[in-house]
Design an enzyme around this catalytic site. Sequence first.
Site, short mmCIF file in Angstrom:
data_model
loop_
_atom_site.label_atom_id
_atom_site.label_comp_id
_atom_site.label_asym_id
_atom_site.label_seq_id
_atom_site.Cartn_x
_atom_site.Cartn_y
_atom_site.Cartn_z
N HIS A 1 5.91 34.40 3.46
CA HIS A 1 5.88 35.58 4.33
C HIS A 1 6.95 36.56 3.93
CE1 HIS A 1 8.37 32.45 6.23
NE2 HIS A 1 9.13 33.42 6.68
N LEU A 2 6.61 37.85 4.03
CA LEU A 2 7.56 38.94 3.85
C LEU A 2 8.06 39.33 5.22
CD1 LEU A 2 6.07 39.08 1.11
CD2 LEU A 2 5.94 41.57 1.39
N HIS A 3 9.39 39.31 5.42
CA HIS A 3 9.97 39.95 6.59
C HIS A 3 10.11 41.44 6.27
CE1 HIS A 3 11.67 36.29 8.68
NE2 HIS A 3 11.55 35.79 7.47
P1 AMP Z 1 11.79 32.09 7.79
O1 AMP Z 1 13.12 31.57 8.22
O2 AMP Z 1 11.89 33.13 6.71
O3 AMP Z 1 10.82 30.97 7.45
O4 AMP Z 1 11.23 32.91 9.00
C1 AMP Z 1 10.32 32.42 9.93
C2 AMP Z 1 10.16 33.51 10.96
O5 AMP Z 1 8.99 33.24 11.71
C3 AMP Z 1 11.32 33.62 11.96
O6 AMP Z 1 11.87 34.94 11.90
C4 AMP Z 1 10.66 33.32 13.32
O7 AMP Z 1 11.19 34.11 14.36
C5 AMP Z 1 9.21 33.65 13.03
N1 AMP Z 1 8.24 32.94 13.85
C6 AMP Z 1 8.19 31.60 14.10
N2 AMP Z 1 7.15 31.30 14.88
C7 AMP Z 1 6.50 32.47 15.12
C8 AMP Z 1 5.33 32.83 15.87
N3 AMP Z 1 4.60 31.92 16.53
N4 AMP Z 1 4.98 34.13 15.92
C9 AMP Z 1 5.71 35.06 15.26
N5 AMP Z 1 6.80 34.79 14.54
C10 AMP Z 1 7.20 33.51 14.47
#
Ligand code: AMP
Length: 122
Positions: A109-111
């Site tokens: 995923h891209l933030h």
């Molecule tokens: P990462 O640490 O890069 O794997 O980021 C995972 C991101 O997913 C975090 O910023 C979480 O806040 C977000 N996240 C986790 N569960 C959900 C969800 N159900 N809906 C939207 N975002 C989520």
Amino acid sequence: MHNHDYDANCLFCRIAKGEIPSRKVYEDEEVFAFHDINPAAPVHFLMVPKKHIASMAQVQAEDAPLLGRMMALAPRLALEQGCNPYPDGGFRIVVNTGAEGGQEVHHLHLHVMGGPRPWLKG
Ligand code: AMP
Ligand code: ZN
């Protein structure tokens, strides 16, 4: 998209398929974007390929067009979601990869983060 591109145990596969609700930002045949549930910035959404790719570490040469389309789409979505225009505005694109890279959800995923400072992190 083939069946083996979907992992029933993967949170973001299920979100991209609409099985788990999210606040959708954008969708096409290959890409799904939705608001981060725990935003670190005034604008913070995630862009995922519908195809399950665990992380940047698994990306193959054949994925280059897909990743290119995601990167090319990000600026448009950022503006639509309220990021201010470049150069005084802008946005940050982050791709956490692996444990030491800070990755928690193992679907690429891209933030995309933006909006007026200060932000929660960074
Ligand atoms: P990462 O640490 O890069 O794997 O980021 C995972 C991101 O997913 C975090 O910023 C979480 O806040 C977000 N996240 C986790 N569960 C959900 C969800 N159900 N809906 C939207 N975002 C989520
Ligand atoms: Zn997945």
